[in-house]
Write an enzyme that holds these catalytic residues in place. Structure first.
Site, PDB file in Angstrom:
ATOM      1  CE1 TYR A  89      -4.061   1.436  -0.530  1.00  0.00           C
ATOM      2  CE2 TYR A  89      -3.585   2.740   1.415  1.00  0.00           C
ATOM      3  CZ  TYR A  89      -4.358   2.495   0.294  1.00  0.00           C
ATOM      4  OH  TYR A  89      -5.412   3.314  -0.007  1.00  0.00           O
ATOM      5  NE  ARG A 141      -8.099  12.527  -3.420  1.00  0.00           N
ATOM      6  CZ  ARG A 141      -8.454  12.466  -2.151  1.00  0.00           C
ATOM      7  NH1 ARG A 141      -9.075  13.467  -1.583  1.00  0.00           N
ATOM      8  NH2 ARG A 141      -8.235  11.370  -1.424  1.00  0.00           N
ATOM      9  CE  LYS A 159      -8.151   2.307   2.593  1.00  0.00           C
ATOM     10  NZ  LYS A 159      -7.496   3.603   2.682  1.00  0.00           N
ATOM     11  CD  GLU A 230      -9.313   4.843  -0.057  1.00  0.00           C
ATOM     12  OE1 GLU A 230      -8.196   5.331   0.196  1.00  0.00           O
ATOM     13  OE2 GLU A 230     -10.164   4.619   0.813  1.00  0.00           O
ATOM     14  CG  ASP A 231      -7.796   7.446  -3.334  1.00  0.00           C
ATOM     15  OD1 ASP A 231      -7.914   8.113  -2.292  1.00  0.00           O
ATOM     16  OD2 ASP A 231      -6.781   6.786  -3.601  1.00  0.00           O
ATOM     17  CG  ASP A 251     -10.142   4.764   4.815  1.00  0.00           C
ATOM     18  OD1 ASP A 251     -10.405   4.663   6.032  1.00  0.00           O
ATOM     19  OD2 ASP A 251      -8.975   4.777   4.370  1.00  0.00           O
ATOM     20  CG  ASP A 252     -10.319   9.017   0.399  1.00  0.00           C
ATOM     21  OD1 ASP A 252      -9.181   8.595   0.608  1.00  0.00           O
ATOM     22  OD2 ASP A 252     -10.974   8.731  -0.612  1.00  0.00           O
ATOM     23  CG  ASN A 395       0.109   8.941   2.635  1.00  0.00           C
ATOM     24  OD1 ASN A 395       1.149   8.772   3.238  1.00  0.00           O
ATOM     25  ND2 ASN A 395      -1.074   8.658   3.151  1.00  0.00           N
TER      26      ASN A 395
END
Length: 566
Positions: A89, A141, A159, A230-231, A251-252, A395
């Protein structure tokens, strides 16, 4: 019962299996004859990893291992989680996504293209396993790397590997899911090796219609499936549209907020400054930054502040400066909650100006601007605070607002530090200081596990908050004595149990749980039950051995003469 038609699956080609198991699996002769000890298997894996110099090459080796021998892969992950997690990850997954189409070898998840609109349900039927949890992205993203289109598949794959390794969700019950909605990345669309659709990103309305179809199809195929978003470039619409209807979370926004909150709970305690005296400057006012700030607002309120008092402890900074009501631009909807109205008409256009104005106790980074926490800012944080709280959370490592060494150096070793990416320990005045890492892997695996085990109908905000509270209590006495903010990552499976229990209790309190067997269980009983439900790759060989020998005994007892090839 005949096993002559059985087709071997990944995990069946395991050199730790006995000859009898190999015969049952129909892999006898397809792998070398030695029945290996699991430790020998791990030694071979580690040697093969060591021969590869670049992290991306290590990632590709591990990807191949997961697809060839899933249980060995997870034995390696769980035994060496601190070393392997950064390879499967963040930060390595960022490079893997950038090169996804160029390095593509084998299918590792499910792709749903906008061209499949109207046929999503039938495509889901191509997935062979029963799914309990899926991670979904549209690749728009990815980390701090921007729109990567279908190359973002590395995120759901990575993930879910952590869901399995950290929380014991069975590998076969996971589904990496990529929504190919086009990409605004012109370079990708013109890359002959790019494997996604070569169209501009669909409109917000088209995306919503497609997402509606996806969510309906997922829940019809696998009722109660946990969906983790996610993202997404704009994560709020999907979360707001579905969070009260389906079992889902982002989760973001929520996971990041929870893991940071856990660190802040411990940091505030160690700082000696009560919540009413905390002043937090956030560099980054996107979805993650706002999500984190709102979680901390809830903590401040639980510590006795009103909502207005708690909100006034935050100053958010974006690319145009301090977020204020009278800045002159139209604020994005999610920024309005924290927009300041006490700036007396003065605009602060840089982080340095805002920091000088606020003199914060907390400096939080979610900007993806590497090094923006300059030596001068860090020095001032150390001058104003006995224990400055410094959280550069972006990150990958190159995007981190500062590194641990600088945070230690310019605050004279007094910083309460947590980052999004891993940094090595620093020796300061003869003492080895350990950096905290506010990695979401501390909470999202436990959130997923607790939600699955409680059979929750939705993921409530109280369940997310409970995950943070539980994580803040997971420090061992030794870790607390050393002033750590987060537990040792090597204990992640034990930590995930604690987080899952917190989530289960919150689901019960909210009345959204459906698992009747655990109602009324004491904590000790619940802990034992949760652990009993977790996949353990180290026990997988023994489990298969028991099943095969039980099958053999059953055949012998019945005098079954049909073919078993055993």
């Amino acid at each position: 019962m005949s096993t002559s038609d059985r087709t071997p699956e990944t995990g069946d080609y395991d050199t730790s299996h006995s000859i009898a198991v190999r015969r049952f699996n129909r892999t006898h002769g397809l792998i070398p004859p030695t029945v290996e000890d699991q430790n020998i298997q791990l030694q071979r894996c580690l040697k093969q990893l060591a021969r590869r110099e670049k992290d991306i090459d290590k990632y590709l080796y591990l990807s191949g291992l997961r697809n060839a021998n899933v249980h060995l892969f997870y034995r390696l992950v769980t035994k060496h989680i601190k070393d392997i997690a950064p390879l499967i990850y963040t930060p390595t997954v960022g490079d893997a996504c950038l090169q996804w189409s160029h390095n593509y070898v084998q299918p590792e998840g499910l792709y749903l293209s906008y061209a499949d609109k109207g046929r999503v349900a039938s495509i889901l039927h191509n997935w062979p396993q029963h799914v309990e949890i899926t991670v979904v992205t549209d690749g728009s993203r990815i980390l701090g790397l921007g729109d990567l289109g279908i190359n973002g598949m590395g995120i759901p794959v990575g993930k879910l590997a952590l869901y399995v390794g950290c929380a014991g969700i069975r590998p076969a019950a996971t589904l990496p899911l990529l929504l190919d909605l086009g990409t605004g990345n012109k370079e990708l669309r013109e890359d002959p090796l790019y494997m996604g659709s070569r169209r501009e990103k669909v409109s917000a309305k088209e995306e919503q219609e497609f997402m509606d179809e996806v969510m309906i199809a997922l829940n019809e195929k696998w009722p109660g499936i946990v969906v983790q978003f996610e993202d997404f470039k704009n994560p709020f619409p999907a979360l707001e549209r579905y969070q009260h209807k389906y079992t889902c979370f982002n989760d973001d926004i929520q996971g990041t907020g929870a893991v940071v909150l856990a660190g802040i709970i411990n940091a505030v305690k160690q700082s000696g400054v009560p919540v009413k005296g905390q002043r937090a400057v956030f560099m980054g006012a996107g979805s993650a930054g706002v999500g984190v700030a709102k979680q901390i607002v809830e903590f401040f309120m639980r510590e006795g502040l009103t909502e207005d008092q708690a909100r006034e402890c935050f100053w958010l900074v974006d690319t145009k400066g301090l977020v204020t009501n009278d800045r002159g631009d139209k604020l994005a909807e999610h920024k309005i909650y924290f927009s300041r109205n006490d700036n007396k008409g003065k605009q602060y256009q840089t982080l340095a100006e805002v920091v000088e104005y606020v003199k914060p106790t907390i400096l939080m980074g979610l900007s993806t601007i590497g090094g923006i926490f300059s030596p001068d800012l860090l020095t001032k944080m150390g001058q104003w605070n006995e224990r400055p709280i410094i959280f550069p959370l972006s990150n990958p490592s190159a995007n981190s607002e500062c590194n641990f060494e600088d945070a230690v150096k310019y605050t004279n070793g007094r910083a309460l530090f947590a980052s999004g990416s891993p940094f090595p320990p620093v020796v300061y005045e003869g003492k080895s200081l350990q950096p905290g890492q506010g990695n979401n892997m501390y909470v999202f695996p436990g959130i997923g596990l607790g939600t699955i085990l409680s059979k929750a109908t939705v993921v409530t905000q109280s369940m997310i908050y409970a995950s943070a509270e539980a994580l803040s209590t997971a420090l061992s006495p030794s870790e607390r004595a050393q002033g750590w903010l987060y537990p040792e990552i090597a204990r992640i499976r034990d930590v995930s149990v604690i987080v899952a229990m917190g989530v289960i209790r919150a689901a019960e309190e909210a009345g959204v749980d459906r698992e009747t067997r655990i109602k009324g269980m004491k904590d000790e009983e619940l802990e034992k039950w949760v652990k009993s439900k977790m996949y353990d790759p180290h026990e997988e060989t023994q489990r298969v051995e028991r099943e095969v020998y039980s099958f053999i005994e059953d055949i012998s007892a019945k005098g079954d003469s049909r073919s078993s090839h055993l």
